[in-house]
Design a protein around this motif. Structure first.
Motif, short mmCIF file in Angstrom:
data_model
loop_
_atom_site.label_atom_id
_atom_site.label_comp_id
_atom_site.label_asym_id
_atom_site.label_seq_id
_atom_site.Cartn_x
_atom_site.Cartn_y
_atom_site.Cartn_z
N LYS A 161 0.83 -1.14 0.09
CA LYS A 161 0.03 0.16 -0.21
C LYS A 161 0.80 1.20 -0.03
N VAL A 162 0.81 1.92 -0.82
CA VAL A 162 1.60 3.33 -1.12
C VAL A 162 0.79 4.49 -1.06
N TRP A 163 1.27 5.35 -0.23
CA TRP A 163 0.53 6.97 -0.37
C TRP A 163 1.63 7.76 -1.06
N LEU A 164 1.33 8.47 -1.99
CA LEU A 164 2.11 9.29 -2.82
C LEU A 164 2.03 10.65 -2.33
N ASN A 165 3.00 10.98 -1.45
CA ASN A 165 3.04 12.12 -0.66
C ASN A 165 3.35 13.50 -1.68
N THR A 166 2.57 14.15 -2.00
CA THR A 166 2.96 15.37 -2.82
C THR A 166 2.57 16.62 -2.26
N SER A 167 3.59 17.78 -2.42
CA SER A 167 3.12 19.14 -1.78
C SER A 167 2.28 19.85 -2.68
N GLN A 168 1.73 20.61 -1.93
CA GLN A 168 0.82 21.74 -2.71
C GLN A 168 1.14 22.39 -3.89
N ASP A 169 2.54 22.69 -3.73
CA ASP A 169 3.05 23.68 -5.01
C ASP A 169 3.32 22.43 -6.08
N GLU A 170 3.73 21.16 -5.93
CA GLU A 170 3.82 20.24 -7.07
C GLU A 170 2.29 19.90 -7.63
N GLN A 171 1.68 19.61 -6.60
CA GLN A 171 0.17 19.40 -7.12
C GLN A 171 -0.28 20.35 -7.93
N ARG A 172 -0.18 21.72 -7.55
CA ARG A 172 -0.69 22.84 -8.48
C ARG A 172 -0.03 22.82 -9.68
N ARG A 173 1.26 22.59 -9.86
CA ARG A 173 2.07 22.61 -11.01
C ARG A 173 1.31 21.62 -12.11
N ARG A 174 1.01 20.26 -11.42
CA ARG A 174 0.71 19.18 -12.20
C ARG A 174 -0.90 19.45 -12.80
#
Length: 270
Positions: A161-174
């Motif tokens: 089980k993996v949780w892909l831990n993504t920052s707010q800035d990186e999520q916005r960029r994507r």
């Protein structure tokens, strides 16, 4: 923060917002090497038909769940690999218990199955945006998930089980990339903005969920995800290690049987 081998805090309350989203690749096996190992040891798993493997991939919208599974699929024999994506339950799915739609997609012995989202949507997205009008015992769902995964483990299915831990800035960029690049716009859905606006509430539920469902037989792996190549290499390494531990060798041959049929094919026996 003091972490165990799974990247899990040893003490204190879990807060994924305080855990790394970008770390170096030091100590991580190269992706190509892990894919080679996956290719070989999946064949041994399939030959032995003793265990099944379920890879659960969870993360925020635009975390790269699809691309991660596509990367792993390059090394997996399609005869023994399947992937399934779970969206919001509809129709018949809503009329059954929340685990009903999951059972049909579980791996057979010898198979690897990847879930893009999973039964965990029933305590994450469905808790933020309920699909029914009946009261739900959310902690009861945590217990049901732990019992469900315990049953799978006892019956020979191993979970990653993996949780892909993504920052707010990186999520916005994507998310912006999905809007800016024509070949990616098909992936954008207005519902992506619902989760973006609810990010803090969603991550609070993630903290509760991961804490309640992190067990010895089905631990969560928290993957720093701002750098996609590094994240893919980490997950590929986890899968390669598990496959090797489950099927280090091909099944033992019956030498007498092999010699008998070898003689028949050579015309040495009637």
């Amino acid at each position: 923060m003091d972490l165990d081998p799974y990247g899990w805090p040893r003490a204190g309350a879990l807060d994924v917002r305080q855990l790394p989203t970008a770390v170096g690749a030091q100590g991580v096996a190269p992706l190509a090497d892990s894919l080679d190992r996956i290719h070989e040891y999946q064949r041994r798993l399939y030959a032995g038909r003793r265990y099944g493997v379920l890879l659960v991939v969870q993360g925020l919208d635009a975390a790269g769940k699809d691309s991660l599974i596509r990367t792993l699929a390059r090394a997996l024999d399609p005869a023994a690999f399947r992937a399934h994506a779970f969206a919001r339950p509809l129709g018949e799915e809503v009329r059954h218990d929340f685990l009903w739609r999951v059972w049909r997609h579980l791996p057979e012995r010898g198979e690897v199955v990847a879930f893009n989202r999973s039964h965990y949507e029933a305590v994450l997205a469905e808790r933020l945006w309920p699909t029914g009008d009946i009261g739900v015992d959310w902690r009861g769902r945590y217990r049901a998930i732990n019992e469900f995964e315990g049953h799978l483990h006892r019956e020979g299915t191993r979970l990653i089980k993996v949780w892909l831990n993504t920052s707010q800035d990186e999520q916005r960029r994507r998310l912006l990339k999905r809007l800016d690049k024509p070949r990616k716009r098909w992936k954008f859905d207005p519902s992506d903005m619902d989760s973006w606006r609810a990010r803090d509430r969603y991550l609070a539920l993630v903290n509760e969920t991961l804490t309640a469902t992190h067990t010895d037989h089905a631990p969560w792996h928290l993957i720093p995800n701002d750098d996609k190549p590094s994240a893919r290499a980490r997950v590929a390494g986890l899968l390669a290690d598990l496959l090797e531990s489950l099927a280090p060798e091909y099944p033992r041959e019956d030498i007498d049987c092999i010699e008998h049929y070898r003689a028949l094919l050579r015309g040495e026996e009637d």
